[in-house]
Write a protein that holds these residues in place. Sequence first.
Motif, PDB file in Angstrom:
ATOM      1  N   SER A  82       0.833  -1.209   0.000  1.00 45.12           N
ATOM      2  CA  SER A  82       0.000   0.000   0.000  1.00 45.12           C
ATOM      3  C   SER A  82       0.868   1.260   0.000  1.00 45.12           C
ATOM      4  CB  SER A  82      -0.954   0.005   1.195  1.00 45.12           C
ATOM      5  OG  SER A  82      -0.230  -0.013   2.405  1.00 45.12           O
ATOM      6  N   TYR A  83       2.045   1.189   0.615  1.00 43.86           N
ATOM      7  CA  TYR A  83       2.972   2.322   0.577  1.00 43.86           C
ATOM      8  C   TYR A  83       3.615   2.452  -0.797  1.00 43.86           C
ATOM      9  CZ  TYR A  83       2.623   2.130   5.651  1.00 43.86           C
ATOM     10  OH  TYR A  83       2.161   2.122   6.937  1.00 43.86           O
ATOM     11  N   LEU A  84       3.916   1.312  -1.410  1.00 40.21           N
ATOM     12  CA  LEU A  84       4.593   1.326  -2.708  1.00 40.21           C
ATOM     13  C   LEU A  84       3.670   1.721  -3.855  1.00 40.21           C
ATOM     14  CD1 LEU A  84       6.644  -1.976  -2.349  1.00 40.21           C
ATOM     15  CD2 LEU A  84       7.532   0.351  -2.271  1.00 40.21           C
ATOM     16  N   PHE A  85       2.432   1.196  -3.821  1.00 40.85           N
ATOM     17  CA  PHE A  85       1.514   1.414  -4.936  1.00 40.85           C
ATOM     18  C   PHE A  85       0.439   2.453  -4.655  1.00 40.85           C
ATOM     19  CE2 PHE A  85       2.858  -3.111  -5.213  1.00 40.85           C
ATOM     20  CZ  PHE A  85       3.707  -2.953  -6.293  1.00 40.85           C
ATOM     21  N   GLY A  86       0.304   2.882  -3.416  1.00 34.80           N
ATOM     22  CA  GLY A  86      -0.663   3.913  -3.069  1.00 34.80           C
ATOM     23  C   GLY A  86      -2.107   3.453  -3.118  1.00 34.80           C
ATOM     24  N   GLN A  87      -2.332   2.147  -3.028  1.00 34.08           N
ATOM     25  CA  GLN A  87      -3.706   1.624  -3.035  1.00 34.08           C
ATOM     26  C   GLN A  87      -3.758   0.357  -2.190  1.00 34.08           C
ATOM     27  OE1 GLN A  87      -4.591   0.771  -7.117  1.00 34.08           O
ATOM     28  NE2 GLN A  87      -3.452  -1.121  -7.137  1.00 34.08           N
ATOM     29  N   ASP A  88      -4.965  -0.027  -1.817  1.00 33.42           N
ATOM     30  CA  ASP A  88      -5.121  -1.273  -1.070  1.00 33.42           C
ATOM     31  C   ASP A  88      -4.772  -2.458  -1.962  1.00 33.42           C
ATOM     32  OD1 ASP A  88      -5.929  -0.002   1.218  1.00 33.42           O
ATOM     33  OD2 ASP A  88      -8.073  -0.179   0.770  1.00 33.42           O
ATOM     34  N   VAL A  89      -4.318  -3.508  -1.338  1.00 29.83           N
ATOM     35  CA  VAL A  89      -3.921  -4.705  -2.064  1.00 29.83           C
ATOM     36  C   VAL A  89      -5.151  -5.500  -2.465  1.00 29.83           C
ATOM     37  CG1 VAL A  89      -2.474  -6.759  -1.979  1.00 29.83           C
ATOM     38  CG2 VAL A  89      -1.878  -4.777  -0.622  1.00 29.83           C
TER      39      VAL A  89
END
Length: 115
Positions: free
Chosen positions: A80-87
């Motif tokens: 979530s930190y890397l992609f900016g969205q929930d997994v």
Amino acid sequence: MIKQTYIEQILGMADAGKFLIIYGFSVLGVIFSLLLHVNNRDQFSDATPALFSWKFFFIDNLQRLGFTLMLLFFGIRFSSYLFGQDVSEWLGFLIGLCLDKVSQIFKNLTLEARK
């Protein structure tokens, strides 16, 4: 209440069931990546069985699998930190696919360092 907070901090999400489902999809991604690797093996090598064997498959890839399965936890936890969205399940599958390739690169670097 306190127990739920710890789960959220460790897993990065409130629902442990969702984390396990996403982890399962990640494991499927790893297995898919490893099966793609099977086609690149030397079929005429003495170290390769004539017929496909799941037992040989898992034993031959045990070190790589162990390292990748540990990486999966961190990949999912911090995605979530890397992609900016929930997994999502799809993102979990892609994480498994990609982290197996990262694990393969580390394995190859280790083998090269030993030479």
